[in-house]
Design an enzyme around this catalytic site. Structure first.
Site, PDB file in Angstrom:
ATOM      1  N   LYS A  15      63.991  78.731  14.053  1.00  0.00           N
ATOM      2  CA  LYS A  15      64.142  78.812  15.358  1.00  0.00           C
ATOM      3  C   LYS A  15      63.200  79.789  16.220  1.00  0.00           C
ATOM      4  O   LYS A  15      63.348  80.928  16.024  1.00  0.00           O
ATOM      5  CB  LYS A  15      65.815  79.354  15.817  1.00  0.00           C
TER       6      LYS A  15
ATOM      7  N   GLY B 137      63.491  71.937  21.103  1.00  0.00           N
ATOM      8  CA  GLY B 137      62.347  72.150  21.890  1.00  0.00           C
ATOM      9  C   GLY B 137      61.766  73.584  21.330  1.00  0.00           C
ATOM     10  O   GLY B 137      60.586  73.918  21.490  1.00  0.00           O
TER      11      GLY B 137
ATOM     12  N   GLY C   8      66.422  67.735  22.676  1.00  0.00           N
ATOM     13  CA  GLY C   8      65.831  67.830  21.212  1.00  0.00           C
ATOM     14  C   GLY C   8      65.681  69.237  21.031  1.00  0.00           C
ATOM     15  O   GLY C   8      65.580  70.127  21.709  1.00  0.00           O
TER      16      GLY C   8
ATOM     17  N   ASP D 198      58.033  77.372  25.905  1.00  0.00           N
ATOM     18  CA  ASP D 198      57.205  77.780  24.966  1.00  0.00           C
ATOM     19  C   ASP D 198      57.581  77.495  23.482  1.00  0.00           C
ATOM     20  O   ASP D 198      56.581  77.940  22.540  1.00  0.00           O
ATOM     21  CB  ASP D 198      56.603  79.072  25.121  1.00  0.00           C
TER      22      ASP D 198
ATOM     23  N   ASP E  73      75.353  69.275  23.295  1.00  0.00           N
ATOM     24  CA  ASP E  73      74.429  69.680  22.107  1.00  0.00           C
ATOM     25  C   ASP E  73      74.418  70.726  21.730  1.00  0.00           C
ATOM     26  O   ASP E  73      73.981  70.851  20.538  1.00  0.00           O
ATOM     27  CB  ASP E  73      73.107  69.591  23.063  1.00  0.00           C
ATOM     28  N   ASN E  74      75.469  71.692  21.943  1.00  0.00           N
ATOM     29  CA  ASN E  74      75.729  72.717  21.022  1.00  0.00           C
ATOM     30  C   ASN E  74      77.103  72.609  20.272  1.00  0.00           C
ATOM     31  O   ASN E  74      77.756  73.506  19.850  1.00  0.00           O
ATOM     32  CB  ASN E  74      75.945  74.101  22.061  1.00  0.00           C
TER      33      ASN E  74
END
Ligand code: AMP
Ligand code: MG
Length: 501
Positions: free
Chosen positions: A120, A99, A97, A132, A259-260
């Site tokens: 982003k 993040g 997801g 973070d 995921d990319n």
């Protein structure tokens, strides 16, 4: 310190948002606002892109630091983090997801195309795990430079609308300036988005997602006898073409996890990516790719592997009979190799000035690549100089100087000229056509590193600006930018790139 949290009813009306993803079922995403930052400063606004998106450029110039840092939410934004899973270096992770990314919303651009606008590095989301949610300045500049260069090269890609520094440090191996890049994409659906639902056995959501993806990117397949199979084949063809185009310009994505890999067929996620210097099919730059899974010449096969993972999520939609469905999936995936080869060979023919196709062309191309490999020729410069040799054999000496020795390329040039003698074009026309597909300028790794170092260490963005400027016209001769055409000296050569997460 006291920050006003971003308000969903902010008054910056720079975007005419229409947020279709936010209207999907709630398991597709988590609503989350950007976390305000201390002292945002606008590094760059991509004005031509802002205009293409139909945005209010004057407002963005005035309020860009606030808007692109997430400190002020533009009116109509519906910020969310998308859910997805993915195979990372072959290992399945059922929940990744966004993040460290937040989708602000979607706009319809001047060409009627729906585009995602995403921050982003805007802070934590429910998908951040231990991260973070932030980005460091270096990776933000890298994504800006490389994605815009890919666009200028004519390769489908996400784009960069803006970059800001946050005025806050991020803590990696070192303490680095924090930054945020605003990414624009045809959409952010990935192979991993389908995997997220399939892994949970939620075929209902896979179907909703497939219908949404078809509406958004492949409406033509709705008339097919088997729309979901036709959708799958269309994604496969776009990815085959995309990867062929990467190879044509020497691009190594570096982290082709599922995921990319987008459903739209755009290049996404410019982490440890890099362009070849000297040609080497096994070349890897990424520090995290120890076995060369994502090496330059492995990319077509890895693309197919990823597409097999997509097929696994869609198989139940292909046919009610499972055996039939699997057979259809295998047949569709089996076509990938030939589609890739057609795109690759077509583009490579153009790179060496061939307009017609002949049986022996593949051998001729492979002989050139072998000569480049053995002669340690710079991939980009060798092809660019070949354009001059197409116009006038007097340029052969300059081309040969790209190779470790003149003998490395001499015999090949004879074979090439023999082949060219069966073509129609005049030498001038041929050279011009070749220059339109063989870039003079790519964002060379050592120039990216240099620009990042100046920005990070001295807050000097002039090298970043220059690199963005020169790579915006990659096929034009720009003699004032000679230093951006030259390959790295041995001391300048970049060996490793980092994800920078
Ligand atoms: P990437 O390497 O950008 O493809 O990211 C892989 C996964 O790690 C995604 O789920 C990201 O959202 C997550 N991720 C990467 N960096 C961070 C970060 N600094 N904070 C939170 N999540 C992150
Ligand atoms: Mg990613």
């Amino acid at each position: 310190m006291n920050y006003a949290p971003p308000s969903p009813t902010g008054n910056a009306e720079a975007f005419a948002f229409d947020n279709s993803y936010a209207r999907l079922p709630q398991q597709f995403f988590a609503r989350v606002a950007p976390t305000p930052v201390a002292e945002p400063w606008l590094i760059k606004l991509n004005r031509p892109l802002a205009e293409e998106l139909g945005l209010d450029v004057a407002t963005l110039e005035r309020e860009g630091a606030e808007i692109f840092s997430g400190n002020r939410l533009p009116a109509g934004a519906d910020p969310l983090a998308m859910a997805y899973a993915g195979h990372q270096f072959g290992t399945f992770v059922p929940q990744l997801g966004d993040g460290r990314a937040i989708l602000l919303g979607e706009v319809i651009d001047r060409n009627g195309k729906r585009r995602d606008i995403q921050l982003k590095g805007p802070g934590q989301t429910p998908f951040s795990r231990r991260g973070d949610g932030r980005a460091a300045l270096g990776p933000v500049l890298r994504e800006y430079i490389v994605s815009e260069a890919m666009y200028a090269l004519g390769i489908p890609t996400t784009r960069a609308l803006a970059a800001v520094v946050t005025g806050q440090p991020v803590y990696r191996e070192q303490i680095l300036p924090g930054a945020i890049v605003t990414r624009v994409a045809a959409s952010h659906m990935r192979v991993g988005t389908f995997q997220f639902f399939a892994a949970r056995g939620d075929m209902e959501s896979v179907k909703v997602l497939a219908d949404y993806a078809i509406d958004r990117h492949y409406p033509e397949v709705k008339d097919a006898e088997r729309p979901y199979l036709a959708f799958y084949k269309a994604v496969t063809a776009r990815q085959a073409e995309l990867i062929a185009r990467w190879l044509h310009v020497g691009f190594i994505h570096g982290v082709m996890n599922t995921d990319n890999m987008t459903i739209s067929g755009e290049t996404i996620d410019f982490g440890p990516c890099a362009f070849l210097d000297a040609y080497d099919p096994k070349k890897v730059f990424s520090s995290i790719d120890q076995v060369g899974r994502y090496a330059y010449a492995s990319q077509p096969a890895i693309g197919q592997w990823n597409l097999a993972r997509l097929a696994e999520t869609l198989v139940p939609l292909f046919d009610d009979n499972q055996d039939t469905a699997v057979e259809l999936a295998n047949d569709a995936l089996g076509e990938y190799g030939a589609i890739f080869q057609r795109y690759w060979l077509g583009g490579m023919r153009r790179k060496i000035g061939l307009a017609m196709s002949e049986e022996g062309d593949l051998d001729l191309l492979q002989a050139l690549l072998t000569a480049m490999h053995q002669g340690e020729a710079d991939f980009t410069l060798a092809f660019r100089r070949l354009c001059d040799s197409a116009r006038d054999p007097a340029a052969d000496a300059v081309l040969a100087s790209t190779f470790a020795s003149a003998e490395a390329i001499g015999p090949w040039l004879q074979d090439w000229r023999q082949r060219l003698s069966r073509e129609q074009a005049t030498p001038d026309d041929r050279a011009t056509a070749m220059k339109a597909v063989n870039p003079a300028y790519i964002p060379r790794n050592h120039r990216i590193e240099e620009a990042i170092a100046a920005a990070t260490e001295d807050a000097d963005f002039s090298l970043f600006e220059a690199l963005v400027e020169v790579t915006a016209n990659p096929y034009a001769d720009q003699p004032q930018f000679a230093r951006y055409q030259a390959p790295p000296s041995p001391q300048e050569e970049v060996q490793r790139t980092f994800c920078g997460t």
